[in-house]
Design a protein around this motif. Structure first.
Motif, PDB file in Angstrom:
ATOM      1  N   SER A 121     -16.709  62.314  11.366  1.00  0.00           N
ATOM      2  CA  SER A 121     -15.529  62.228  12.234  1.00  0.00           C
ATOM      3  C   SER A 121     -15.508  63.330  13.290  1.00  0.00           C
ATOM      4  CB  SER A 121     -14.242  62.289  11.402  1.00  0.00           C
ATOM      5  OG  SER A 121     -14.035  63.582  10.851  1.00  0.00           O
ATOM      6  N   LYS A 154      -7.642  66.804  19.651  1.00  0.00           N
ATOM      7  CA  LYS A 154      -8.343  66.597  18.381  1.00  0.00           C
ATOM      8  C   LYS A 154      -9.296  67.769  18.151  1.00  0.00           C
ATOM      9  CE  LYS A 154      -9.535  62.509  19.964  1.00  0.00           C
ATOM     10  NZ  LYS A 154      -8.521  62.291  21.033  1.00  0.00           N
ATOM     11  N   PRO A 199      -8.764  55.416  13.161  1.00  0.00           N
ATOM     12  CA  PRO A 199      -8.561  55.128  14.589  1.00  0.00           C
ATOM     13  C   PRO A 199      -7.089  55.091  14.996  1.00  0.00           C
ATOM     14  CG  PRO A 199     -10.134  53.594  13.609  1.00  0.00           C
ATOM     15  CD  PRO A 199      -9.524  54.375  12.485  1.00  0.00           C
ATOM     16  N   LEU A 259      -2.890  61.225  18.730  1.00  0.00           N
ATOM     17  CA  LEU A 259      -3.173  62.650  18.904  1.00  0.00           C
ATOM     18  C   LEU A 259      -3.420  62.976  20.377  1.00  0.00           C
ATOM     19  CD1 LEU A 259      -5.611  63.181  15.886  1.00  0.00           C
ATOM     20  CD2 LEU A 259      -3.128  63.528  15.940  1.00  0.00           C
ATOM     21  N   ARG A 308      -5.852  58.615  15.345  1.00  0.00           N
ATOM     22  CA  ARG A 308      -6.473  59.277  16.503  1.00  0.00           C
ATOM     23  C   ARG A 308      -5.766  58.906  17.800  1.00  0.00           C
ATOM     24  NH1 ARG A 308     -11.596  57.790  14.319  1.00  0.00           N
ATOM     25  NH2 ARG A 308     -11.836  56.237  15.990  1.00  0.00           N
ATOM     26  N   GLU A 309      -5.295  57.671  17.916  1.00  0.00           N
ATOM     27  CA  GLU A 309      -4.623  57.237  19.130  1.00  0.00           C
ATOM     28  C   GLU A 309      -3.322  57.999  19.378  1.00  0.00           C
ATOM     29  OE1 GLU A 309      -4.013  53.075  19.016  1.00  0.00           O
ATOM     30  OE2 GLU A 309      -6.150  52.568  19.133  1.00  0.00           O
ATOM     31  N   LEU A 355      -9.227  62.731  11.723  1.00  0.00           N
ATOM     32  CA  LEU A 355      -9.994  62.147  12.818  1.00  0.00           C
ATOM     33  C   LEU A 355     -10.775  60.914  12.392  1.00  0.00           C
ATOM     34  CD1 LEU A 355     -11.416  65.334  14.589  1.00  0.00           C
ATOM     35  CD2 LEU A 355      -9.262  64.137  14.959  1.00  0.00           C
ATOM     36  N   GLN A 356     -10.642  60.512  11.126  1.00  0.00           N
ATOM     37  CA  GLN A 356     -11.411  59.385  10.625  1.00  0.00           C
ATOM     38  C   GLN A 356     -10.717  58.048  10.883  1.00  0.00           C
ATOM     39  OE1 GLN A 356     -10.891  57.543   7.412  1.00  0.00           O
ATOM     40  NE2 GLN A 356     -12.900  56.522   7.415  1.00  0.00           N
ATOM     41  N   HIS A 374     -15.447  62.622  17.110  1.00  0.00           N
ATOM     42  CA  HIS A 374     -14.228  62.236  17.820  1.00  0.00           C
ATOM     43  C   HIS A 374     -13.437  63.452  18.314  1.00  0.00           C
ATOM     44  CE1 HIS A 374     -14.862  58.149  16.468  1.00  0.00           C
ATOM     45  NE2 HIS A 374     -14.888  58.539  15.206  1.00  0.00           N
ATOM     46  N   ALA A 375     -13.873  64.651  17.957  1.00  0.00           N
ATOM     47  CA  ALA A 375     -13.113  65.860  18.291  1.00  0.00           C
ATOM     48  C   ALA A 375     -13.253  66.216  19.770  1.00  0.00           C
ATOM     49  CB  ALA A 375     -13.565  67.022  17.423  1.00  0.00           C
ATOM     50  N   ASP A 376     -12.181  66.777  20.317  1.00  0.00           N
ATOM     51  CA  ASP A 376     -12.230  67.333  21.673  1.00  0.00           C
ATOM     52  C   ASP A 376     -12.845  68.716  21.668  1.00  0.00           C
ATOM     53  OD1 ASP A 376     -10.829  65.118  22.867  1.00  0.00           O
ATOM     54  OD2 ASP A 376      -8.997  65.903  21.970  1.00  0.00           O
ATOM     55  N   GLY A 405      -4.303  67.193  16.186  1.00  0.00           N
ATOM     56  CA  GLY A 405      -4.956  66.859  14.914  1.00  0.00           C
ATOM     57  C   GLY A 405      -6.045  67.857  14.586  1.00  0.00           C
TER      58      GLY A 405
END
Length: 592
Positions: free
Chosen positions: A242, A194, A185, A191, A188-189, A182-183, A245-247, A72
Motif C-alpha cells: 500500500s 497520504k 480504495p 484522504l 483513500r478517496e 492506504l489499502q 499509494h502514499a504521497d 491518512g
C-alpha cells in the motif's frame, strides 16, 4: 440561577477571552499527556483529541460547511504511526481543533468462539477482514461532511469492542492512522494527504514486544508466535504494497525534517485553500427597502421622532399598526417601514410587552429589575415557540364522566441549547414551560482581534449525539439578542451537523436588529423559525485600535450601510451593537 440534573453544561459567567478556556478533552478520550502512564489490563481509547482554543467558522455565508483536512498515516505494526501523527498535529500553527482516529478502534465484534481463539492468540487481527472497514469509512465520510460521529472504543485485553464510544465533532484536521489506511480504495478517496511510515522490521518487532507486554499484559512467547504467524505475513501481503499509494514516505526514526515538511504543507493548505482562519462573516442585507415593498414579508414600522426636550426617540411598532400609540411628546417624526424575513415571528406588541421592553432598554434599570423583565419577556417568547411545535389529539377521562378531547406535544425528543453566556437568560423560561427539558450549550465568543465568532465547546444531550435520534429531535436554541447573527449562525450550524433537521430548529431571542443577522440567517437557513420579542431598527459598528502603542483608544462608531462590508482592518477590533438596543444583556442580567 439554579442548576438542574438534566443540564449538560453550566453558564460561564465573566469569562474574559481564550486564555481562560481550558483544554477540552472528553473523559473517554486519551490525551497525549496521559498516554505514557497506561497500566496493563485497563481499557483506553485510541482516539486523541486536542482543542487548544476556539474554532473559527467552518462554513460560508450560505451555511455550507467546509470539509476538514483528512490525513491518512499507514505503516507496519509498531512502525511509529501514532507518534508521527501526534508530532505532526503538535507542530501545526494556529489550528486549534485536531484529532487522531485509530483504525484499531474499528476491530469487528467477535463471537464467543473467536474470543476464545483470541485469548489463545490464534486469531488473526492483522488481516483486513478483522477491521470493520465499512463503519470506518462511514465515520470518516461523516467527519468529512463536518458531521458529529461516535468512534468505537476497543479493549485489547478483552479482545472485544466495548459499550463506550468517543464523541468526535468539529475538528479542522483529522489524522486517520492504521495498518490498512492506504489499502482500502474507498478510504483513500477521502484522504487529502497520504503518508506511509517505513521502519526497519527489527525495530518494529522490538517495539511490538515492549508494547504488548507492558500495555496488553501478554507473554513474550505469545507475542513472537503471533508475529511470525500473522503480523509479518500480513505486512508483506497487504501493508507494504500500500506504500505505492502514499504521497510521502516518512522514516520511522530521525524524521524531524519530514514532519516539518508535512506540518508546513498542511498549514499552508488550511490557510490558503480552505481559508479556515479568514472565513467571511455571513452578513446579508436587502439591497434597498423600496425593492422589498412587494415582498410578502412581515414589516416593522420604526417611528423616529424628536421629543420636547430635543432628544431622539425611537418607537417600534409591528403589524398590525396602531395609529393611537404615538408618543404625545413627539414634536416631529419620520416613519420607516422595515421588511423582516418570512421566517421571523415577532411577538404582538401589547401594552405589557411595550412596558417590559421599556424596562430592558432603559440604561438606568437596576440589574435585578432588568433580569426580572428579561425572564418575563422570555416567558412570552417561549410560549410563542411552543405554538410552533407539533401536537396530536388526545382524549382524557373526566372526573365527572366522559372524556375531554385535547392535544399533547407530539415529539420524540426535545432539548434547549443555550449560546453561552447570554443565551442562558432564556433557560429559566424554558424550564417553566417544559420542566423535564434536557438542556445543552455551545460556548461561542468573539475573537480578541476581530468580530468573528469562535467555538470553544459543545455540550449536547446524549440523544442529539446519536445521529438516528437527532433526526427525531426538536431543538430550541437561545440567544439573548441577534445583531450580526454570527453566534446564532454558528450555533445552528452545530445542530445541523449533529443531524437535527433544519425545520425542527427554533431560534429564540429577546431582541433583534432589522439589519444584519436576521437576513443572514434567513439566507442560509430559511426553514429555521426565529421567534423574537421585538425588533430594533439599527446596527452600529464600533472599532478600537489594537496597536500596542495605543491599546486603550476610545474608538469610533458609524452606522452600517446596507452595502457596507463587515471586513475590518487587521489593526482594529470591531464590534456591532443594536440601535437603540439594550446593551450587553449578559453583563446586565448577571450584574457583571
Amino acid at each position: 440561577m439554579p442548576t438542574t440534573p438534566q443540564r449538560c453544561s453550566t453558564p460561564v459567567a465573566g469569562l474574559q477571552g481564550a486564555a481562560q478556556i481550558p483544554r477540552h478533552i472528553p473523559s473517554d478520550v486519551t490525551s497525549t499527556k496521559t498516554a505514557s502512564k497506561r497500566q496493563p489490563g485497563r481499557m483506553y481509547s485510541r482516539t486523541t483529541v486536542m482543542t487548544e482554543a476556539g474554532r473559527n467558522p467552518w462554513y460560508d455565508a450560505d451555511g455550507r460547511p467546509f470539509a476538514p483536512y483528512i490525513v491518512g498515516v499507514a505503516g507496519g505494526s509498531a512502525s511509529g504511526k501514532t507518534s508521527i501523527a501526534k508530532e505532526v498535529i503538535h507542530r501545526l500553527p494556529k489550528v486549534p481543533w485536531v484529532a487522531i482516529v485509530s483504525q484499531d478502534a474499528f476491530y469487528r465484534p467477535l463471537s464467543p468462539d473467536q474470543v476464545k481463539l483470541a485469548f489463545d492468540q490464534n486469531f488473526d487481527f492483522d488481516h483486513p477482514n478483522a477491521i470493520d472497514q465499512e463503519l470506518l469509512v462511514q465515520c470518516i465520510r461523516n467527519l468529512k461532511a463536518s458531521r458529529a460521529v461516535q468512534i468505537p472504543v476497543y479493549s485489547f485485553t478483552q479482545h472485544q469492542r466495548t459499550s463506550a464510544s468517543t464523541y468526535l465533532y468539529g475538528h479542522a484536521v483529522i489524522v486517520v492512522e492504521g495498518l490498512f489506511v492506504l489499502q482500502d480504495p474507498e478510504l483513500r478517496e477521502l484522504l487529502d494527504l497520504k503518508i506511509f511510515v517505513q521502519t526497519d522490521p527489527d525495530i518494529m518487532l522490538a517495539r511490538r514486544i515492549r508494547r504488548d507486554i507492558v500495555d496488553r499484559g501478554r507473554s513474550i512467547d505469545g507475542v513472537l508466535d503471533q508475529y511470525l504467524r500473522f503480523v509479518k505475513p500480513s505486512f508483506e501481503t497487504f501493508v507494504a504494497p500500500s506504500a505505492r499509494h502514499a504521497d510521502i514516505i516518512v522514516p520511522g526514526a530521525n524524521n524531524a525534517v519530514a514532519i516539518d515538511v508535512i506540518s508546513q504543507h498542511i498549514a499552508k493548505h488550511l490557510l490558503h485553500t480552505r481559508n479556515l482562519v479568514l472565513s467571511a462573516e455571513p452578513h446579508i442585507l436587502p439591497e434597498s427597502l423600496e425593492s422589498t415593498q412587494h415582498w410578502p414579508f412581515q414589516r416593522a414600522r420604526i417611528r423616529v421622532g424628536i421629543d420636547s426636550t430635543g432628544q431622539t426617540v425611537h418607537c417600534v411598532e409591528h403589524e398590525p399598526f396602531s395609529t393611537d400609540d404615538a408618543p404625545s411628546s413627539f414634536t416631529s417624526e419620520t416613519t420607516t417601514l422595515l421588511p423582516l424575513p418570512p421566517n421571523v415571528d415577532v411577538l404582538r406588541q401589547t401594552p405589557q410587552m411595550r412596558a417590559l421592553l421599556t424596562i430592558m432598554h432603559d440604561a438606568a434599570t437596576p440589574a435585578g429589575e432588568f433580569a426580572w423583565a428579561c425572564k418575563r419577556v422570555g416567558a412570552f417568547v417561549v410560549e410563542e415557540a411552543m405554538k410552533q411545535l407539533p401536537y396530536e389529539e388526545r382524549s382524557v377521562p373526566l372526573h365527572t364522566g366522559g372524556t375531554y378531547v385535547g392535544l399533547k406535544l407530539n415529539v420524540d425528543f426535545i432539548c434547549g441549547v443555550s449560546i453561552l453566556r447570554s443565551g442562558a437568560i432564556l433557560e429559566h423560561p424554558l424550564r417553566r414551560a417544559l420542566p423535564a427539558l434536557s438542556l445543552g450549550s455551545v460556548l461561542i465568543q468573539s475573537s480578541d482581534t476581530n468580530y468573528r465568532p469562535l467555538l470553544y465547546s459543545v455540550s449536547l444531550p446524549s440523544f442529539v449525539r446519536d445521529r438516528e435520534r437527532a433526526k427525531r429531535t426538536w431543538a430550541l436554541i437561545t440567544d439573548a439578542q441577534i445583531g450580526t447573527g454570527a453566534a446564532a449562525f454558528m450555533g445552528i450550524r452545530v445542530l445541523l451537523d449533529h443531524g437535527i433537521p433544519e425545520h425542527q430548529i427554533l431560534l429564540l431571542t429577546l431582541l433583534s436588529s432589522a439589519q444584519g443577522g436576521l437576513w443572514s440567517l434567513h439566507h442560509a437557513f430559511p426553514k429555521v423559525r426565529i421567534i423574537t420579542a421585538s425588533v430594533d431598527p439599527g446596527l452600529r459598528r464600533y472599532s478600537w485600535p489594537i496597536s500596542p502603542s495605543n491599546p486603550s483608544a476610545a474608538g469610533n462608531n458609524e452606522s452600517v450601510d446596507r452595502d457596507s462590508s463587515l471586513e475590518e482592518p487587521s489593526h482594529e477590533r470591531v464590534a456591532y451593537a443594536i440601535i437603540p438596543g439594550c446593551g450587553q444583556m449578559g453583563d446586565r442580567f448577571w450584574g457583571t
